[in-house]
Design a protein around this motif. Structure first.
Motif, PDB file in Angstrom:
ATOM      1  N   GLY A 189      21.860  -0.713  -1.931  1.00 19.55           N
ATOM      2  CA  GLY A 189      22.132  -0.559  -0.506  1.00 19.55           C
ATOM      3  C   GLY A 189      21.024   0.192   0.207  1.00 19.55           C
ATOM      4  N   GLN A 190      20.520   1.268  -0.417  1.00 16.92           N
ATOM      5  CA  GLN A 190      19.419   2.027   0.179  1.00 16.92           C
ATOM      6  C   GLN A 190      18.145   1.189   0.227  1.00 16.92           C
ATOM      7  OE1 GLN A 190      19.744   5.062   1.572  1.00 16.92           O
ATOM      8  NE2 GLN A 190      21.927   4.975   1.085  1.00 16.92           N
ATOM      9  N   GLY A 191      17.937   0.357  -0.815  1.00 17.54           N
ATOM     10  CA  GLY A 191      16.770  -0.520  -0.812  1.00 17.54           C
ATOM     11  C   GLY A 191      16.833  -1.540   0.307  1.00 17.54           C
ATOM     12  N   LEU A 192      18.031  -2.094   0.558  1.00 16.74           N
ATOM     13  CA  LEU A 192      18.186  -3.072   1.635  1.00 16.74           C
ATOM     14  C   LEU A 192      17.961  -2.423   2.997  1.00 16.74           C
ATOM     15  CD1 LEU A 192      21.267  -5.109   0.338  1.00 16.74           C
ATOM     16  CD2 LEU A 192      18.864  -5.819   0.392  1.00 16.74           C
ATOM     17  N   ARG A 193      18.291  -1.153   3.132  1.00 15.63           N
ATOM     18  CA  ARG A 193      18.011  -0.451   4.394  1.00 15.63           C
ATOM     19  C   ARG A 193      16.501  -0.341   4.620  1.00 15.63           C
ATOM     20  NH1 ARG A 193      22.779   1.657   6.319  1.00 15.63           N
ATOM     21  NH2 ARG A 193      24.424   1.980   4.752  1.00 15.63           N
ATOM     22  N   GLN A 194      15.751  -0.121   3.547  1.00 19.82           N
ATOM     23  CA  GLN A 194      14.290  -0.082   3.681  1.00 19.82           C
ATOM     24  C   GLN A 194      13.734  -1.467   4.016  1.00 19.82           C
ATOM     25  OE1 GLN A 194      12.492   2.540   3.802  1.00 19.82           O
ATOM     26  NE2 GLN A 194      13.837   4.122   2.964  1.00 19.82           N
ATOM     27  N   VAL A 195      14.362  -2.521   3.482  1.00 21.45           N
ATOM     28  CA  VAL A 195      13.958  -3.891   3.835  1.00 21.45           C
ATOM     29  C   VAL A 195      14.205  -4.128   5.321  1.00 21.45           C
ATOM     30  CG1 VAL A 195      14.439  -6.347   3.475  1.00 21.45           C
ATOM     31  CG2 VAL A 195      14.361  -4.788   1.514  1.00 21.45           C
ATOM     32  N   ALA A 196      15.377  -3.720   5.800  1.00 22.27           N
ATOM     33  CA  ALA A 196      15.718  -3.900   7.213  1.00 22.27           C
ATOM     34  C   ALA A 196      14.770  -3.120   8.122  1.00 22.27           C
ATOM     35  CB  ALA A 196      17.163  -3.466   7.460  1.00 22.27           C
ATOM     36  N   ALA A 197      14.278  -1.980   7.627  1.00 17.74           N
ATOM     37  CA  ALA A 197      13.361  -1.160   8.428  1.00 17.74           C
ATOM     38  C   ALA A 197      11.923  -1.669   8.373  1.00 17.74           C
ATOM     39  CB  ALA A 197      13.410   0.281   7.944  1.00 17.74           C
ATOM     40  N   GLY A 198      11.665  -2.721   7.590  1.00 13.52           N
ATOM     41  CA  GLY A 198      10.321  -3.276   7.493  1.00 13.52           C
ATOM     42  C   GLY A 198       9.399  -2.517   6.571  1.00 13.52           C
ATOM     43  N   GLU A 199       9.960  -1.631   5.728  1.00 17.36           N
ATOM     44  CA  GLU A 199       9.140  -0.819   4.832  1.00 17.36           C
ATOM     45  C   GLU A 199       8.757  -1.554   3.553  1.00 17.36           C
ATOM     46  OE1 GLU A 199       7.841   2.224   5.172  1.00 17.36           O
ATOM     47  OE2 GLU A 199       8.588   2.423   7.218  1.00 17.36           O
ATOM     48  N   THR A 200       9.623  -2.474   3.098  1.00 19.79           N
ATOM     49  CA  THR A 200       9.355  -3.184   1.849  1.00 19.79           C
ATOM     50  C   THR A 200       9.957  -4.574   1.922  1.00 19.79           C
ATOM     51  OG1 THR A 200       9.456  -2.979  -0.578  1.00 19.79           O
ATOM     52  CG2 THR A 200      11.438  -2.371   0.657  1.00 19.79           C
TER      53      THR A 200
ATOM     54  N   ALA B  41       0.848  -1.184   0.000  1.00 20.96           N
ATOM     55  CA  ALA B  41       0.000   0.000   0.000  1.00 20.96           C
ATOM     56  C   ALA B  41       0.887   1.237   0.000  1.00 20.96           C
ATOM     57  CB  ALA B  41      -0.916   0.006   1.221  1.00 20.96           C
ATOM     58  N   GLY B  42       0.898   1.953  -1.110  1.00 14.42           N
ATOM     59  CA  GLY B  42       1.751   3.131  -1.230  1.00 14.42           C
ATOM     60  C   GLY B  42       3.161   2.774  -1.653  1.00 14.42           C
ATOM     61  N   ARG B  43       4.011   3.804  -1.754  1.00 13.25           N
ATOM     62  CA  ARG B  43       5.398   3.586  -2.160  1.00 13.25           C
ATOM     63  C   ARG B  43       6.342   4.447  -1.329  1.00 13.25           C
ATOM     64  NH1 ARG B  43       5.566   3.769  -8.690  1.00 13.25           N
ATOM     65  NH2 ARG B  43       4.166   5.547  -8.407  1.00 13.25           N
ATOM     66  N   VAL B  44       7.587   4.040  -1.283  1.00 12.34           N
ATOM     67  CA  VAL B  44       8.626   4.780  -0.570  1.00 12.34           C
ATOM     68  C   VAL B  44       9.815   4.949  -1.507  1.00 12.34           C
ATOM     69  CG1 VAL B  44       9.624   2.653   0.410  1.00 12.34           C
ATOM     70  CG2 VAL B  44      10.013   4.849   1.547  1.00 12.34           C
ATOM     71  N   GLY B  45      10.463   6.102  -1.441  1.00  9.00           N
ATOM     72  CA  GLY B  45      11.574   6.383  -2.335  1.00  9.00           C
ATOM     73  C   GLY B  45      12.905   5.919  -1.765  1.00  9.00           C
ATOM     74  N   ILE B  46      13.812   5.526  -2.656  1.00  7.58           N
ATOM     75  CA  ILE B  46      15.210   5.271  -2.289  1.00  7.58           C
ATOM     76  C   ILE B  46      16.075   6.153  -3.180  1.00  7.58           C
ATOM     77  CG2 ILE B  46      14.917   2.938  -1.366  1.00  7.58           C
ATOM     78  CD1 ILE B  46      15.861   1.852  -4.068  1.00  7.58           C
ATOM     79  N   PHE B  47      17.158   6.657  -2.602  1.00  6.12           N
ATOM     80  CA  PHE B  47      17.940   7.698  -3.275  1.00  6.12           C
ATOM     81  C   PHE B  47      19.427   7.385  -3.202  1.00  6.12           C
ATOM     82  CE2 PHE B  47      14.026   9.397  -1.696  1.00  6.12           C
ATOM     83  CZ  PHE B  47      13.564  10.233  -2.695  1.00  6.12           C
ATOM     84  N   GLU B  48      20.091   7.557  -4.335  1.00  4.47           N
ATOM     85  CA  GLU B  48      21.550   7.443  -4.430  1.00  4.47           C
ATOM     86  C   GLU B  48      22.061   8.819  -4.829  1.00  4.47           C
ATOM     87  OE1 GLU B  48      23.411   4.085  -6.741  1.00  4.47           O
ATOM     88  OE2 GLU B  48      23.953   5.745  -8.063  1.00  4.47           O
ATOM     89  N   MET B  49      22.812   9.459  -3.950  1.00  5.19           N
ATOM     90  CA  MET B  49      23.220  10.843  -4.184  1.00  5.19           C
ATOM     91  C   MET B  49      24.732  10.973  -4.214  1.00  5.19           C
ATOM     92  SD  MET B  49      20.666  13.043  -1.789  1.00  5.19           S
ATOM     93  CE  MET B  49      18.903  12.749  -1.791  1.00  5.19           C
ATOM     94  N   ILE B  50      25.208  11.810  -5.126  1.00  3.33           N
ATOM     95  CA  ILE B  50      26.634  12.151  -5.144  1.00  3.33           C
ATOM     96  C   ILE B  50      26.772  13.664  -5.234  1.00  3.33           C
ATOM     97  CG2 ILE B  50      27.379   9.962  -6.174  1.00  3.33           C
ATOM     98  CD1 ILE B  50      27.654  11.432  -8.856  1.00  3.33           C
ATOM     99  N   GLU B  51      27.734  14.184  -4.519  1.00 12.42           N
ATOM    100  CA  GLU B  51      28.106  15.586  -4.615  1.00 12.42           C
ATOM    101  C   GLU B  51      29.447  15.646  -5.326  1.00 12.42           C
ATOM    102  OE1 GLU B  51      28.360  19.541  -1.728  1.00 12.42           O
ATOM    103  OE2 GLU B  51      28.394  17.533  -0.857  1.00 12.42           O
ATOM    104  N   ILE B  52      29.556  16.477  -6.337  1.00 17.36           N
ATOM    105  CA  ILE B  52      30.767  16.526  -7.151  1.00 17.36           C
ATOM    106  C   ILE B  52      31.839  17.330  -6.408  1.00 17.36           C
ATOM    107  CG2 ILE B  52      31.722  17.021  -9.437  1.00 17.36           C
ATOM    108  CD1 ILE B  52      29.419  15.009  -9.455  1.00 17.36           C
ATOM    109  N   GLY B  53      32.746  16.599  -5.756  1.00 17.53           N
ATOM    110  CA  GLY B  53      33.856  17.239  -5.069  1.00 17.53           C
ATOM    111  C   GLY B  53      35.082  17.343  -5.966  1.00 17.53           C
ATOM    112  N   GLU B  54      36.204  17.803  -5.382  1.00 12.14           N
ATOM    113  CA  GLU B  54      37.408  18.047  -6.176  1.00 12.14           C
ATOM    114  C   GLU B  54      37.938  16.773  -6.818  1.00 12.14           C
ATOM    115  OE1 GLU B  54      39.832  20.360  -8.143  1.00 12.14           O
ATOM    116  OE2 GLU B  54      38.387  21.139  -6.689  1.00 12.14           O
ATOM    117  N   ARG B  55      37.948  15.692  -6.055  1.00 14.34           N
ATOM    118  CA  ARG B  55      38.497  14.434  -6.586  1.00 14.34           C
ATOM    119  C   ARG B  55      37.660  13.900  -7.734  1.00 14.34           C
ATOM    120  NH1 ARG B  55      38.783   8.746  -3.324  1.00 14.34           N
ATOM    121  NH2 ARG B  55      40.031   7.583  -4.835  1.00 14.34           N
TER     122      ARG B  55
END
Length: 506
Positions: free
Chosen positions: A482-493, A441-455
């Motif tokens: 990895g973010q999806g597995l965290r939602q699995v561990a939290a019981g969300e999906t 019932a419903g959906r939850v988002g998972i996010f992979e984020m990168i910030e462009i640093g010097e390296r």
């Protein structure tokens, strides 16, 4: 064949209660026009209520000798009207199976219609309105109207999955398709070419916008409607499934003075919702914010929004060029679709503007490869790209029927491989009346984020490939899996849902 019923069964007590409410409820159009509402033995009167409306409401509430009367201002009355009629049950909508087709279809009044006003319309109009109403009330994102050899099939997409609504062989298919095309201001005489349009609607005061696409097929034109509920509004970041660290990163990105920030993912992954949330973060009185969108999905107060119209030359690239002459600080471009738009966006970022946009790529690092494919040079990507958000939507477990179990050996190995702590228990979908047997019932988002640093900027400038960039940009557990597995561990999906959406990719 009769249409399948998408609603869950109700108990006899609930049905009796609903019947009582319907017996006293005024027709939607009457209540709206006469500014009178009857609810639970009380009357709510708007500022423009009429004597005729008051008499009819009192007649409906005849069992109550002295109903309570509440006076409301226009805003309060409109809110009560939308709340009371939100489920759309003021009309006889027992399903499309009860509609017959022995009458001629009537004409359509121009302008926006409310879907609760179809009681006296011709059967074809009734059926189309019922299908649209059911899709809106079910929270569907798309409605598919598909002719086949024996008749018509209708399906709606809920939480990313198509569900059957109706399969019938006794309906006038061409007239139903024509009705939808007329509502969308399309050419009903042209059946050999694809067409696109839109239908502005409302239901119980809720503003609904639909994008309509027709496509010729073997057995007639196929019509797909994308449904946008404008009254839903923009959701705050903490309701999107973001972690506190990710929210902090987005706040930092939205405060940047210039550069490009991209949201990536497949169609329907929620990229526009994320970009709108970023715009809300960036929206301050001292900033001029301009958007170029297709379509404008939500009205954002204090922000200038422009609609794309490719037929007259108003493309994303042309719209973006025009916004640069509007003295903007922040620009949202609905999508980077071609090299021209990518080039103009990069030039805008180089000249001191902050640009938000979406891009079709499989992951955050994949956005760099996609920009190269669109023709941007490595030095230009390195100089302008500030951050990338890759996202997916996972179906959320139904809390009423989810089933817990201990992780198996293969499950533990998957968690270990992606650097996520193994939980004591994970959950599986079961299915119950609450979720119509889906288990979700419903959906939850998972996010992979990168910030462009010097390296990372240096690596992009040197032409590093996607694997090399991912090794620099993403730590273990920060990927989509990895973010999806965290939602699995939290019981969300569930584990199965996570693997279905993102796969076992490091």
């Amino acid at each position: 064949m009769s249409p399948s019923n998408a609603s869950s069964p109700r108990s006899p007590a609930a049905s009796a209660s609903a019947a009582t409410r319907l017996a006293t409820r005024l027709p939607f159009a009457f209540a709206r026009d006469h500014q009178v509402l009857a609810e639970d033995g009380r009357l709510i009167l708007g500022p423009g209520f009429s004597a005729a409306g008051l008499r009819e409401a009192q007649r409906r509430l005849g069992a109550h000798a002295a109903p309570a009367v509440e006076r409301a201002d226009q805003t309060t009355f409109d809110a009560a009207l939308a709340r009371i009629y939100r489920d759309g049950t003021d009309t006889d909508d027992s399903g499309a199976g009860g509609v017959t087709f022995d009458l001629e279809e009537g004409g359509m009044a121009p302008g926006q219609r409310d879907l609760l006003e179809d009681v006296d319309e011709a059967p074809v109009i009734q059926l189309v309105n019922q299908l649209l109403r059911r899709a809106v009330q079910s929270g569907a994102s798309d409605l598919h109207v598909e002719p086949f050899e024996g008749g018509l099939r209708v399906r709606q997409r809920i939480d990313g999955f198509l569900q059957p609504v109706m399969v019938r062989n006794d309906v006038p298919v061409k007239r139903i398709i024509s009705r939808l095309k007329v509502m969308a201001a399309l050419d009903i005489a042209e059946t050999r070419l694809p067409q696109d349009g839109r239908i502005p609607l409302s239901i119980g005061g809720r503003m609904i916008d639909t994008r309509v696409s027709s496509l010729p097929g073997n057995y007639g034109e196929r019509v797909v409607l994308r449904i946008l509920d404008r009254s839903a509004g923009v959701r705050p970041l903490d309701q999107l499934g973001l972690s506190p660290d990710q929210i902090a990163l987005l706040n930092r990105m939205s405060a940047m003075p210039n550069g490009i920030i991209l949201a990536t993912g497949p169609t329907g992954a929620g990229k526009t919702t994320t970009l709108y949330s970023l715009l809300q973060l960036a929206n301050r009185d001292e900033r001029n914010i301009v958007t170029v969108e297709d379509p404008i999905e939500y009205d954002l107060p204090g922000i200038s929004q422009s609609q794309i119209n490719a037929e007259i030359g108003m493309t994303f690239a042309a719209g973006l060029r025009a916004t640069l002459r509007q003295d903007p600080d922040v620009i949202l471009v609905g999508e980077v679709r071609d090299g021209e738009t990518a080039s103009v966006a990069a030039q805008a970022a180089l000249t001191g503007h902050l640009v938000f946009s979406s891009l079709h790529a499989n992951g955050s690092v994949g956005a760099v490869v996609r920009l190269r494919d669109l023709g941007l040079d490595d030095f230009l990507i390195a100089a302008t790209l500030r951050g990338v958000i890759a996202q997916r939507l996972l179906r959320r477990l139904c809390p009423a029927c989810r089933s817990a179990r201990a992780p198996e050996a293969a499950d533990r190995a998957l968690f270990d491989r992606h650097g996520v702590p193994v939980p004591d228990q994970i959950h599986d979908a079961v299915g119950c009346e609450t979720c119509n047997g889906a288990g979700y019932a419903g959906r939850v988002g998972i996010f992979e984020m990168i910030e462009i640093g010097e390296r990372l900027r240096t690596a992009i400038d040197n032409g590093a490939n996607e694997t090399e960039l991912a090794a620099i940009a993403l730590d273990v557990g920060e990927t989509l899996i990895g973010q999806g597995l965290r939602q699995v561990a939290a019981g969300e999906t569930t584990l199965a849902e996570t693997l279905r959406v993102v796969g076992d990719v490091a």
